[in-house]
Design a protein around this motif. Structure first.
Motif, PDB file in Angstrom:
ATOM      1  N   GLU A   1       0.831  -1.202   0.000  1.00 26.44           N
ATOM      2  CA  GLU A   1       0.000   0.000   0.000  1.00 26.44           C
ATOM      3  C   GLU A   1       0.869   1.257   0.000  1.00 26.44           C
ATOM      4  O   GLU A   1       0.593   2.218  -0.722  1.00 26.44           O
TER       5      GLU A   1
ATOM      6  N   ILE B   1       2.471   1.795  -3.486  1.00 22.66           N
ATOM      7  CA  ILE B   1       1.524   2.343  -4.467  1.00 22.66           C
ATOM      8  C   ILE B   1       1.281   3.821  -4.201  1.00 22.66           C
ATOM      9  O   ILE B   1       1.278   4.637  -5.131  1.00 22.66           O
ATOM     10  N   LEU B   2       1.069   4.183  -2.928  1.00 23.13           N
ATOM     11  CA  LEU B   2       0.825   5.589  -2.605  1.00 23.13           C
ATOM     12  C   LEU B   2       2.032   6.444  -2.979  1.00 23.13           C
ATOM     13  O   LEU B   2       1.876   7.530  -3.553  1.00 23.13           O
TER      14      LEU B   2
ATOM     15  N   LEU C   1       1.935   7.033  -6.676  1.00 21.98           N
ATOM     16  CA  LEU C   1       0.899   8.003  -7.046  1.00 21.98           C
ATOM     17  C   LEU C   1       1.340   9.424  -6.713  1.00 21.98           C
ATOM     18  O   LEU C   1       1.127  10.351  -7.498  1.00 21.98           O
TER      19      LEU C   1
ATOM     20  N   ILE D   1       5.203   7.863   5.132  1.00 24.65           N
ATOM     21  CA  ILE D   1       4.308   6.931   4.433  1.00 24.65           C
ATOM     22  C   ILE D   1       4.666   5.487   4.755  1.00 24.65           C
ATOM     23  O   ILE D   1       3.789   4.672   5.027  1.00 24.65           O
TER      24      ILE D   1
ATOM     25  N   LEU E   1      -2.932   4.780   5.318  1.00 22.27           N
ATOM     26  CA  LEU E   1      -2.535   4.742   3.900  1.00 22.27           C
ATOM     27  C   LEU E   1      -3.758   4.733   2.989  1.00 22.27           C
ATOM     28  O   LEU E   1      -3.764   5.396   1.939  1.00 22.27           O
ATOM     29  N   LEU E   2      -4.790   4.005   3.368  1.00 19.44           N
ATOM     30  CA  LEU E   2      -6.014   3.966   2.572  1.00 19.44           C
ATOM     31  C   LEU E   2      -6.680   5.337   2.540  1.00 19.44           C
ATOM     32  O   LEU E   2      -7.122   5.801   1.487  1.00 19.44           O
TER      33      LEU E   2
ATOM     34  N   TRP F   1      -5.181   8.260   2.927  1.00 12.87           N
ATOM     35  CA  TRP F   1      -4.365   9.131   2.081  1.00 12.87           C
ATOM     36  C   TRP F   1      -4.549   8.794   0.600  1.00 12.87           C
ATOM     37  O   TRP F   1      -4.581   9.690  -0.243  1.00 12.87           O
ATOM     38  N   SER F   2      -4.677   7.535   0.291  1.00 12.02           N
ATOM     39  CA  SER F   2      -4.876   7.122  -1.104  1.00 12.02           C
ATOM     40  C   SER F   2      -6.198   7.657  -1.643  1.00 12.02           C
ATOM     41  O   SER F   2      -6.292   8.025  -2.821  1.00 12.02           O
ATOM     42  N   ASP F   3      -7.214   7.700  -0.809  1.00 14.53           N
ATOM     43  CA  ASP F   3      -8.493   8.287  -1.231  1.00 14.53           C
ATOM     44  C   ASP F   3      -8.348   9.788  -1.478  1.00 14.53           C
ATOM     45  O   ASP F   3      -8.888  10.319  -2.445  1.00 14.53           O
TER      46      ASP F   3
ATOM     47  N   ILE G   1      -5.766  11.486  -2.421  1.00 17.29           N
ATOM     48  CA  ILE G   1      -4.896  11.892  -3.532  1.00 17.29           C
ATOM     49  C   ILE G   1      -5.688  12.131  -4.822  1.00 17.29           C
ATOM     50  O   ILE G   1      -5.267  12.890  -5.687  1.00 17.29           O
TER      51      ILE G   1
ATOM     52  N   VAL H   1      -3.094  15.800   0.891  1.00 15.52           N
ATOM     53  CA  VAL H   1      -3.137  14.336   0.981  1.00 15.52           C
ATOM     54  C   VAL H   1      -2.811  13.871   2.386  1.00 15.52           C
ATOM     55  O   VAL H   1      -3.505  13.044   2.966  1.00 15.52           O
TER      56      VAL H   1
END
Length: 111
Positions: free
Chosen positions: A62, A65-66, A69, A85, A93-94, A96-98, A100, A109
């Motif tokens: 995760e 990937i972040l 991105l 991170i 992390l989830l 923050w991923s939303d 972004i 973020v």
């Protein structure tokens, strides 16, 4: 022996009452108690280790990937951001991923 097991269960919480009963029943059937107890204890430790390893592996994926991105959207992140991170838990992390997807800056973020 039963008293010793009860003390261990109450003190550590690693085995519950049902597991202790099963151990004692196995002993009555001729299986050596200490071997059974130790085997069960080792198996529980291995299972916990595997679960933690899986969770840590997911968290690393995760984070990777972040970071990718972030690099694509905002440019290479600083070492401070990379560390933040990679140290974050999966839930963060989830989140923050939303963020972004709509964020206009890296600060949006991560805050």
């Amino acid at each position: 022996m039963e008293s010793l097991l009860r003390y261990y269960v109450q003190g550590t919480g690693r085995l519950d009452e049902t597991q202790v009963r099963r151990l004692l029943e196995q002993t009555l059937s001729g299986e050596p108690l200490m071997e059974t107890f130790i085997d069960r204890y080792i198996a529980q430790g291995e299972q916990r280790g595997e679960q933690r390893g899986e969770q840590r592996g997911e968290q690393r994926g995760e984070a990777k990937i972040l970071l990718r991105l972030i690099e694509r959207k905002f440019g290479p992140p600083s070492e401070t951001v990379r560390h933040r991170i990679t140290a974050a838990d999966s839930e963060t992390l989830l989140e923050w991923s939303d963020r972004i997807l709509e964020a206009q800056s890296l600060d949006e973020v991560l805050h």
